[in-house]
Design a protein around this motif. Structure first.
Motif, PDB file in Angstrom:
ATOM      1  N   GLY A 198       0.837  -1.188   0.000  1.00  0.00           N
ATOM      2  CA  GLY A 198       0.000   0.000   0.000  1.00  0.00           C
ATOM      3  C   GLY A 198       0.873   1.239   0.000  1.00  0.00           C
ATOM      4  N   SER A 199       0.733   2.052   1.035  1.00  0.00           N
ATOM      5  CA  SER A 199       1.534   3.276   1.139  1.00  0.00           C
ATOM      6  C   SER A 199       2.707   3.139   2.101  1.00  0.00           C
ATOM      7  N   LYS A 200       2.898   1.944   2.670  1.00  0.00           N
ATOM      8  CA  LYS A 200       3.961   1.756   3.664  1.00  0.00           C
ATOM      9  C   LYS A 200       5.176   1.043   3.072  1.00  0.00           C
ATOM     10  N   LEU A 201       6.340   1.575   3.400  1.00  0.00           N
ATOM     11  CA  LEU A 201       7.602   1.016   2.949  1.00  0.00           C
ATOM     12  C   LEU A 201       8.276   0.312   4.117  1.00  0.00           C
ATOM     13  N   TYR A 202       8.827  -0.887   3.856  1.00  0.00           N
ATOM     14  CA  TYR A 202       9.463  -1.684   4.896  1.00  0.00           C
ATOM     15  C   TYR A 202      10.891  -2.049   4.492  1.00  0.00           C
TER      16      TYR A 202
END
Length: 298
Positions: free
Chosen positions: A252-256
């Motif tokens: 989605g909009s989250k980077l890990y």
């Protein structure tokens, strides 16, 4: 919603361009600065919008050169095919590298540093996608895989070694190819579209093991051993690998991020929804590990 500071940066990079037009799924390209803390957790900052030269077009499949430029596959609105462009992040210049009647995807630089390689989609009734090579400074194109015409994606693992994503319905096989003798080895099936080398000759890929279980894996051609790195965060098949061995993936909009020697699970880097990004797609990390290119699906 974009901050006032970010809007200023985006305006500068939009002015870097000239407008034109597309008909593939529209995507946007962003550049972020990367900062690594002592615990190998990363932070991103300094967002820059890079695809203002292609409004509402397809600007995708970013790949960093050794000098820090970005290669991308581009289709303008109303355009008939994809071409490869080179974006200079220092001079803010844009150079069109290919201009043919065929679609060109997945730009890479040959390990010798002198050749541009792409997946070229040749016209015809049946699928015909091969890896072609040309000099970086321009010139004729030649196929490196004339006998293999079902290539979706690829990566270089050595001077004469390639890892291929071969299209076969939902199976999609991972195959290694030795260009010197033409030999291939089928490694596994049900893989994701991103293929990378870890720098030591191993192939990193996503294995879609089951409907709810996707894993990031590594294949060692010397030992023929496949190791599980860890499960992907959600159903993600796009990832990037930093020079220090850190993996990046988005959901989605989250980077890990994840480093096998320092983390037990994925660590959140940041939420990029503040920049209007709701669906992270392709990723690439610069050779110095200080920049990350991120594609956003509109």
């Amino acid at each position: 919603m974009l901050s006032k500071y970010t809007l200023i940066i985006l305006t500068v990079f939009t002015a870097w361009t000239s407008s034109t037009t597309l008909a593939q799924d529209p995507t946007d390209l962003y550049l972020f600065q990367l900062h690594r803390a002592d615990d190998y957790n990363y932070h991103i900052y300094g967002a820059k919008f890079l695809s203002g030269f292609n409004p509402d077009g397809y600007t995708n499949q970013p790949w960093f050169t050794s000098t820090g430029d970005l290669l991308v596959s581009v289709r303008k609105v109303g355009g008939e095919q994809n071409d490869i462009y080179q974006l200079s992040l220092t001079s803010r210049k844009i150079k069109r590298l290919t201009q043919t009647k065929a679609n060109e995807y997945s730009p890479r630089i040959h390990p010798d540093g002198k050749q541009l390689t792409v997946v070229r989609q040749l016209q015809g009734d049946s699928i015909n996608q091969q890896i072609f090579q040309s000099a970086l400074q321009g010139g004729g194109y030649r196929s490196l895989t004339p006998q293999i015409k079902d290539i979706g994606y690829y990566t270089w693992t050595g001077k004469d070694q390639l890892a291929l994503f071969r299209i076969d319905g939902e199976a999609n096989h991972l195959v290694s190819l030795n260009l010197s003798d033409g030999r291939t080895r089928r490694i596994t099936s049900s893989i994701g579209r991103t293929l990378l080398s870890d720098g030591a000759g191993s192939i990193v890929y996503v294995h879609k093991f089951a409907e709810d279980y996707w894993y990031l894996k590594k294949y060692n051609p010397a030992s023929l051993i496949i190791d599980i790195i860890l499960q992907t965060p959600g159903k993600s098949e796009d990832f990037a690998l930093a020079p220090d061995g850190t993996y990046f993936m988005g959901v989605g909009s989250k980077l890990y991020c994840f480093h096998p020697a320092h983390h037990l699970s994925w660590q959140e880097v940041g939420d990029v929804s503040v920049h209007g990004i709701t669906q992270i797609s392709r990723l690439a990390v610069s050779p110095d590990g200080k920049q990350l290119a991120l594609v956003s699906i509109k």
